[in-house]
Write a protein that holds these residues in place. Structure first.
Motif, PDB file in Angstrom:
ATOM      1  N   GLU A 157     -11.958   8.045   5.512  1.00 42.66           N
ATOM      2  CA  GLU A 157     -11.847   6.592   5.593  1.00 42.66           C
ATOM      3  C   GLU A 157     -10.846   6.212   6.682  1.00 42.66           C
ATOM      4  OE1 GLU A 157      -9.321   7.686   1.891  1.00 42.66           O
ATOM      5  OE2 GLU A 157     -11.175   8.341   2.863  1.00 42.66           O
ATOM      6  N   PRO A 158     -11.056   5.070   7.353  1.00 34.61           N
ATOM      7  CA  PRO A 158     -10.225   4.722   8.508  1.00 34.61           C
ATOM      8  C   PRO A 158      -8.823   4.272   8.114  1.00 34.61           C
ATOM      9  CG  PRO A 158     -11.760   2.951   8.006  1.00 34.61           C
ATOM     10  CD  PRO A 158     -12.115   4.078   7.104  1.00 34.61           C
ATOM     11  N   TYR A 159      -7.853   4.558   9.018  1.00 33.46           N
ATOM     12  CA  TYR A 159      -6.478   4.111   8.836  1.00 33.46           C
ATOM     13  C   TYR A 159      -6.218   2.744   9.459  1.00 33.46           C
ATOM     14  CZ  TYR A 159      -4.556   8.727   7.596  1.00 33.46           C
ATOM     15  OH  TYR A 159      -4.232   9.891   6.979  1.00 33.46           O
ATOM     16  N   GLY A 160      -6.709   2.579  10.685  1.00 30.01           N
ATOM     17  CA  GLY A 160      -6.186   1.556  11.578  1.00 30.01           C
ATOM     18  C   GLY A 160      -6.619   0.138  11.271  1.00 30.01           C
ATOM     19  N   TYR A 161      -6.036  -0.797  12.012  1.00 30.27           N
ATOM     20  CA  TYR A 161      -6.397  -2.205  11.913  1.00 30.27           C
ATOM     21  C   TYR A 161      -7.881  -2.380  12.229  1.00 30.27           C
ATOM     22  CZ  TYR A 161      -7.088  -7.044  13.375  1.00 30.27           C
ATOM     23  OH  TYR A 161      -7.583  -8.314  13.524  1.00 30.27           O
ATOM     24  N   THR A 162      -8.542  -3.252  11.466  1.00 25.12           N
ATOM     25  CA  THR A 162      -9.925  -3.601  11.758  1.00 25.12           C
ATOM     26  C   THR A 162     -10.093  -5.112  11.681  1.00 25.12           C
ATOM     27  OG1 THR A 162     -12.236  -3.428  11.022  1.00 25.12           O
ATOM     28  CG2 THR A 162     -10.555  -3.165   9.332  1.00 25.12           C
ATOM     29  N   ASN A 163     -10.817  -5.664  12.627  1.00 29.29           N
ATOM     30  CA  ASN A 163     -11.078  -7.102  12.596  1.00 29.29           C
ATOM     31  C   ASN A 163     -12.262  -7.454  11.707  1.00 29.29           C
ATOM     32  OD1 ASN A 163     -12.997  -5.991  14.309  1.00 29.29           O
ATOM     33  ND2 ASN A 163     -13.061  -7.758  15.658  1.00 29.29           N
TER      34      ASN A 163
ATOM     35  N   ASP B 154       0.810  -1.218   0.000  1.00 30.21           N
ATOM     36  CA  ASP B 154       0.000   0.000   0.000  1.00 30.21           C
ATOM     37  C   ASP B 154       0.842   1.266   0.000  1.00 30.21           C
ATOM     38  OD1 ASP B 154       0.879  -0.053   2.608  1.00 30.21           O
ATOM     39  OD2 ASP B 154      -1.079   0.311   3.506  1.00 30.21           O
ATOM     40  N   THR B 155       2.154   1.156  -0.154  1.00 30.37           N
ATOM     41  CA  THR B 155       2.997   2.328  -0.363  1.00 30.37           C
ATOM     42  C   THR B 155       3.712   2.182  -1.693  1.00 30.37           C
ATOM     43  OG1 THR B 155       4.873   1.294   0.766  1.00 30.37           O
ATOM     44  CG2 THR B 155       3.381   2.624   2.109  1.00 30.37           C
ATOM     45  N   GLY B 156       4.270   3.261  -2.197  1.00 28.68           N
ATOM     46  CA  GLY B 156       4.938   3.173  -3.484  1.00 28.68           C
ATOM     47  C   GLY B 156       6.254   3.919  -3.488  1.00 28.68           C
ATOM     48  N   PRO B 157       7.136   3.518  -4.410  1.00 26.03           N
ATOM     49  CA  PRO B 157       6.977   2.357  -5.282  1.00 26.03           C
ATOM     50  C   PRO B 157       7.195   1.053  -4.510  1.00 26.03           C
ATOM     51  CG  PRO B 157       9.117   3.344  -5.648  1.00 26.03           C
ATOM     52  CD  PRO B 157       8.398   4.237  -4.677  1.00 26.03           C
TER      53      PRO B 157
ATOM     54  N   GLU C 285      -3.462  -2.035   9.351  1.00 25.28           N
ATOM     55  CA  GLU C 285      -3.398  -0.578   9.324  1.00 25.28           C
ATOM     56  C   GLU C 285      -2.850  -0.099   7.988  1.00 25.28           C
ATOM     57  OE1 GLU C 285      -1.276   3.048  11.888  1.00 25.28           O
ATOM     58  OE2 GLU C 285      -0.801   0.948  12.280  1.00 25.28           O
ATOM     59  N   SER C 286      -3.441   0.981   7.458  1.00 27.74           N
ATOM     60  CA  SER C 286      -2.951   1.565   6.210  1.00 27.74           C
ATOM     61  C   SER C 286      -1.676   2.357   6.463  1.00 27.74           C
ATOM     62  CB  SER C 286      -4.006   2.496   5.609  1.00 27.74           C
ATOM     63  OG  SER C 286      -5.174   1.798   5.300  1.00 27.74           O
ATOM     64  N   ARG C 287      -0.759   2.259   5.520  1.00 27.86           N
ATOM     65  CA  ARG C 287       0.491   3.024   5.623  1.00 27.86           C
ATOM     66  C   ARG C 287       0.512   4.230   4.696  1.00 27.86           C
ATOM     67  NH1 ARG C 287       4.851  -1.345   4.356  1.00 27.86           N
ATOM     68  NH2 ARG C 287       3.211  -1.956   2.880  1.00 27.86           N
TER      69      ARG C 287
END
Length: 601
Positions: free
Chosen positions: A491-497, A240-243, A482-484
Motif C-alpha cells: 500500500e502507498p505511503y506518500g501524499y495523494t491528491n 496515524d502514529t502511536g501513542p 503521507e503516512s507516518r
C-alpha cells in the motif's frame, strides 16, 4: 455558553470534542495495556473530550490463535475492565468506547466486543458481526444487531473493524438515526484513514470516529490512522502514529441535517421498494449455481476486453453536435481496443431546465436511435448514452445501452437531484441489468451512486461491469497526506491528491468493474462538474491499483483492460468479479430495516 438540542426526548449537547486514540497494545499484557490506555483516555478527558474511543481488542492485543489461548483474558461486560474506565467517565462526564474479548458467562461463548461506557456505567455493547481471518478460530460472530444508543451527546452506533467494510452495517445504524458511528479497529494491509471510513460517513450523513491501533504483533502490521470524518466525507483530524490522540469537533446539528450539498436528503430519498433483494443471500453458494438456476438467466461467459469512459460537457439542446462528439469518441476509443464506452449523464441532450426538457425529449427507439446504432456498427462498440426520454406523457433521465446488434435496453434514473428533479419522473424500471459477451452490465446514473443500496443490488444480481454516467459536482475526491506509520506491504505511503473517490469504493465493495463517466466544467445552473472520470477495479485493497482516473481541468478519455471470466487464481480481478467474495460475508438476518420506509425504532 453551552447549547443543547432536543430530539426524540433526548437532550443533546450541540457541539463537543471527540477523541480517537491510536496505540500499540501488547499481546498477553492486559494489565499494562489497560494502565497505558487509562492514561491516554484520561488525558483526552482532561482536554474536554466527551466521546473517546480506544482501538479494537485494545486491552489484550489482537492476534489470538484459538479459544484456549485467549481464555485467560476474556471477561464479561460489565466487568473488571469496564469498571476501570467507568471511573474516568464518571469523573469527567464523558463517554468511552473500549474494545475487549468478551465472554457470555451463561454460554461460555467468546466475542470480539466493544463496550460503550458512560458516567453511570455500561450503556451498551456491540459484538463484531463480521469476523476477520483469525477471529473465526475463537470468537463467535456478533448476535446483538447494529444498535444505536441514545445518550446526552447524541445517538451513537458502534462497529468493529471489518464490520465497516460491509455497507449494510453502517446503513442499519444510519437509518436508525446515528449521529456518530464509532468504529474501533485493527486495520491491516491498507493506507489509512481507509476508503470505506469516508464512504460510511458520507452516505449516512453522520460522523465516523475511528480508533485504529498501530504496531506489529505476531508478524501482523497495523496501520494506525485514528480519525474523525464529518458527514460530508471530509477528514477533520488524524493520528496515524502511536501513542497519539486525534481530536475533532462533533456538531449534532450537522449530523442530523442529512442533506446532500445542493439537493436532496440522504435518508428520506431512499427507495426501499427498489431494494428488496438486499435481504437475500444469492452468494451463499457457488455463484454459477445460483445465477442460471433452473436454466434461467445464467451469467454470460465473460471475456478479456477493454472498456472506456469519455469525459465531456455536452451542449445543452444541440443533439447534432453531441452526436458528432459521440462518434469522435467512439472512433478513438474503439481504435484503442475498447468494446464498451460510457458517456456522461444526458450526453445526447445536455442538461435542460423544466421548460427545455420537453422539447429535447424523444422516445426509445426514437429520432436519434438509428445513427447511434450505426456508430456502434461502424466501430464495433457498445455505448451507454444518456438522454431525456419521453414515455406515456412522462419524462425520464434515461441511459440507453446501444450495441452493434441494436438497443439492448435502458435504465431510468431512480434518485433525482438538482440536475433533473424539476422535469423528470423517478425511474420505474428498477435496477435492471443486461447480458453481453463482455459480462453482465448494470447502470446507475449520477446521484444514484450516493445511495449504497443501488450498487449493492447490482452486485447481488451478478453484475460484472457497472456503468455510471454522471454530471455531478460532488462528492469531490478527497486527498490524503503521507503516512507516518511504517509498513512493509504494497500500500502507498506518500501524499495523494485522489484518495477517497466514491466510485472507486462502489467498485471495490461490490466486487465489480465500474466505469464512471463524469461531465467536466460548468452546468447551465452554474454548478461545477469535477471530472475525475475513471474505470475502477473490483477489489479495494489490491495494490498497485488496476484503474485509470482522469483529471479535473478538461475533456479527456481513458480505457482499461478488464477480464470478467471465471479464473483459477483467487487473487485476480477475474475471481473477485465473479466470486464477489464480500457478498457471502453479509449478515442478512439483520437487514429488514433497510427495506422499511421508516426503520427508526
Amino acid at each position: 455558553m453551552r447549547k443543547d438540542i432536543k430530539d426524540g426526548g433526548t437532550t443533546c449537547r450541540t457541539k463537543y470534542l471527540a477523541a480517537a486514540i491510536t496505540c500499540d497494545p501488547k499481546l498477553k499484557m492486559k494489565d499494562q495495556n489497560i494502565a497505558e490506555q487509562y492514561a491516554l483516555v484520561e488525558e483526552a478527558a482532561k482536554k474536554g473530550a466527551k466521546l473517546i474511543a480506544l482501538p479494537e481488542m485494545s486491552t489484550t492485543g489482537y492476534c489470538w490463535y484459538d479459544r484456549e489461548e485467549v481464555r485467560p483474558y476474556v471477561e464479561p461486560i460489565p466487568g473488571p475492565t469496564t469498571e476501570i474506565f467507568e471511573k474516568i467517565a464518571k469523573k469527567y462526564e464523558c463517554w468511552i468506547v473500549v474494545g475487549l474479548p468478551e465472554v457470555d458467562e451463561k454460554m461460555n461463548v467468546y466475542y470480539n466486543s466493544a463496550a460503550l461506557i458512560g458516567p453511570d456505567g455500561v450503556i451498551g455493547v456491540h459484538r463484531k458481526t463480521h469476523n476477520y481471518v483469525c477471529e473465526g478460530r475463537w470468537a463467535k460472530q456478533g448476535n446483538l444487531d447494529h444498535q444505536v444508543f441514545k445518550t446526552p451527546i447524541g445517538n451513537i452506533g458502534i462497529l468493529i473493524c471489518m464490520d465497516i467494510n460491509i455497507m449494510e452495517t453502517a446503513r442499519l445504524e444510519g437509518v436508525r438515526g446515528a449521529d456518530v458511528i464509532v468504529d474501533i479497529s485493527n486495520w491491516v494491509e491498507d493506507k489509512t484513514p481507509a476508503l470505506t471510513w469516508f464512504t460510511r460517513a458520507y452516505e449516512n450523513g453522520c460522523y465516523v470516529l475511528v480508533s485504529d491501533r498501530c504496531g506489529l504483533e505476531r508478524g501482523t502490521e497495523f496501520n494506525g490512522g485514528s480519525c474523525l470524518i464529518d458527514p460530508d466525507g471530509h477528514l477533520l483530524c488524524c493520528a496515524d502514529t502511536g501513542p497519539a490522540i486525534a481530536y475533532g469537533e462533533i456538531d449534532i446539528k450537522k449530523a442530523r441535517d442529512k442533506s446532500f450539498s445542493g439537493y436532496g436528503h440522504k435518508m428520506r430519498d431512499r427507495r426501499p421498494d427498489a431494494y428488496m433483494d438486499i435481504v437475500l443471500d444469492p452468494y451463499l453458494w457457488e455463484p454459477s449455481l445460483g445465477h442460471g438456476l433452473y436454466g434461467h438467466d445464467p451469467l454470460p461467459a465473460g471475456k478479456a476486453t477493454k472498456i472506456g469512459v469519455s469525459q465531456l460537457m455536452p451542449v445543452t439542446g444541440d443533439k447534432a453536435a453531441n452526436m458528432d462528439r459521440i462518434e469522435v469518441e467512439a472512433k478513438a476509443l474503439s481504435a484503442n481496443g475498447c468494446e464498451l464506452i460510457v458517456f456522461p449523464e444526458l450526453m445526447l441532450t445536455g442538461y435542460p431546465d423544466a421548460a427545455g426538457a420537453k422539447s429535447m425529449a424523444e422516445t426509445v427507439p426514437g429520432a436519434s436511435s438509428d445513427r447511434l446504432m450505426d456508430i456502434c456498427l461502424r466501430y464495433r462498440v457498445y455505448m451507454v448514452i444518456g438522454m431525456v426520454e419521453e414515455d406515456g406523457g412522462s419524462l425520464f433521465n434515461t441511459a440507453v445501452l446501444y450495441s452493434p446488434e441494436g438497443i439492448l435496453g435502458k435504465y431510468r434514473k431512480m434518485h433525482l437531484d438538482a440536475l433533473d428533479s424539476a422535469w423528470a419522473a423517478p425511474g420505474n424500471l428498477g435496477l435492471n441489468y443486461f447480458n453481453t459477451a463482455m459480462g453482465r452490465i448494470g447502470i446507475l446514473i449520477g446521484h444514484d451512486a450516493d445511495f449504497p443500496e443501488t450498487a449493492r443490488i447490482h452486485a447481488l444480481h451478478g453484475v460484472d461491469i457497472l456503468c455510471c454516467p454522471a454530471a455531478v459536482s460532488g462528492p469531490v475526491p478527497e486527498p490524503l497526506a503521507e503516512s507516518r506509520t511504517w509498513h512493509k506491504k504494497t500500500e502507498p505511503y506518500g501524499y495523494t491528491n485522489i484518495w477517497w473517490h466514491l466510485w472507486r469504493v462502489r467498485a471495490g465493495e461490490n466486487n465489480c468493474y465500474l466505469a464512471f463517466a463524469n461531465a467536466v466544467g460548468k452546468l447551465p445552473d452554474g454548478r461545477e462538474c469535477f471530472g475525475r472520470s475513471g474505470v475502477f477495479q473490483p477489489m479495494i485493497w489490491v495494490y498497485p491499483r488496476n484503474e485509470v482516473i482522469l483529471g479535473t481541468s478538461g475533456e479527456d478519455r481513458a480505457a482499461l483492460a478488464i477480464d470478467t471470466r471465471n479464473g483459477p487464481d483467487p487473487d485476480t480481478d477475474t475471481s473477485y468479479t465473479r466470486k464477489k467474495y464480500l457478498m457471502p460475508m453479509r449478515r442478512t438476518i439483520w437487514y429488514d430495516p433497510l427495506v422499511m420506509r421508516d426503520p427508526i425504532e
